[in-house]
Motif scaffolding. Structure first.
Motif: not given
Length: 308
Positions: A155-156, A159, A242-245, A251, A296
């Motif tokens: 998801a990122t 990972d 959708t979980r990038e920090t 997005t 999201n």
């Protein structure tokens, strides 16, 4: 066809992604040109309903598009933006016409800015080259992998499972920055952003390389990822990022672009979007575009059927 993201769109997304977070938030709250000189739009205006004083021909829905840029548009009218233009023209009781120009640098200036057309059907919030309507979809860059690869739930970009993988990436797009931050460029295969869309497609080339095993996965702009993955044999898995920090935003909200002065035309389009959002969502889903709500959460045919 196009690269992982049309050239001018990729430039706009990259430009928007570099803005401070507080500015992006403000822009999100508010939600891409003619070689001959044209007379002022007022010269052509007729009294034909909302927005008519701002339109060259108020009886025609004059859209701008790329002639070879599926899934967005092509000169055969096969893209989802073509179908959306057909829907809106019908709702307004107008004829539909298209001005086609490759989505390279200068697209806005050579189409909308030169009064060759009155609307660009897809344009990201946060760019100031044109005035943008309310968004009609929200999407993200996505990872494309083979089923059974063990990467289906990545998801990122940070990972650990991606550390030793050969990742396809279109150069100078927001995910390439995130890959650099995570030390993933050494084994990456880069695909050009600046191409002649009449002859090449970086997105299609990336998907073909993935199918042949020349890369382990690829990262593409969501609409390109969803469309090309669904046309692969066998179909590929699309994982929205959708979980990038860290790094630039992945997005974006997409609306339609009009000229800065076309306030009434913008209001007309805003209302059309709001009144037809369910039908727009169904159209996007039919092209396998990964669309997201504000939390999201993916919007799918199944979730649409459960909504009142």
């Amino acid at each position: 066809m196009s690269s992982g993201c049309p050239i001018e769109l990729a430039e706009r997304l990259a430009r928007v992604s570099r803005r401070p977070a507080i500015e992006l938030a403000a822009l999100a709250a508010l939600l891409a040109c003619g070689l001959v000189a044209l007379r002022p739009v007022e010269t052509f205006a007729q009294d034909a309903g909302p927005g008519s004083l701002e339109l060259v021909d108020p009886n025609v829905f004059r859209a701008c598009g790329d002639p070879r840029n599926l899934p967005f548009s092509n000169d055969k009218g096969e893209g989802f933006e073509n179908k959306l233009a057909e829907l809106f023209a019908a709702k307004l009781g107008k004829k539909l016409s298209y001005t086609y120009f490759p989505q390279a640098t200068g697209f806005v200036r050579m189409t909308l800015g030169s009064y060759r057309c009155d609307i660009i059907m897809g344009f990201p919030q946060g760019d100031d080259q044109a005035q943008v309507t309310v968004p009609y979809y929200r999407t993200t860059y996505a990872l494309v992998v083979k089923r059974g690869s063990g990467l289906e739930d990545v998801a990122t970009i940070d990972d650990p499972r991606l550390k030793d993988k050969r990742i396809g990436i279109v150069a100078k797009t927001p995910p390439s920055t995130a890959m650099a931050l995570n030390g993933l460029l050494a084994k990456a295969k880069s695909y050009p952003l600046f191409i002649d869309t009449r002859a090449d497609s970086s997105a299609q080339a990336m998907i073909e390389d993935l199918a042949r095993g020349e890369i382990d996965c690829g990262i593409l702009w969501g609409p390109m990822a969803g469309y090309y993955a669904s046309h692969a044999d066998p179909p590929l898995v699309v994982v929205p990022l959708t979980r990038e920090t860290a790094g630039p935003p992945m997005t974006f909200r997409i609306g339609m672009a009009v000229r800065p002065a076309d306030q009434e035309w913008k209001r007309t389009l805003n209302q059309l979007i709001l009144d037809n959002q369910a039908e727009i969502n169904k159209l996007l889903i039919s092209y396998n575009i990964p669309i997201l709500d504000e939390a999201n959460v993916p919007i799918t045919g199944e979730t649409l059927s459960k909504r009142p």
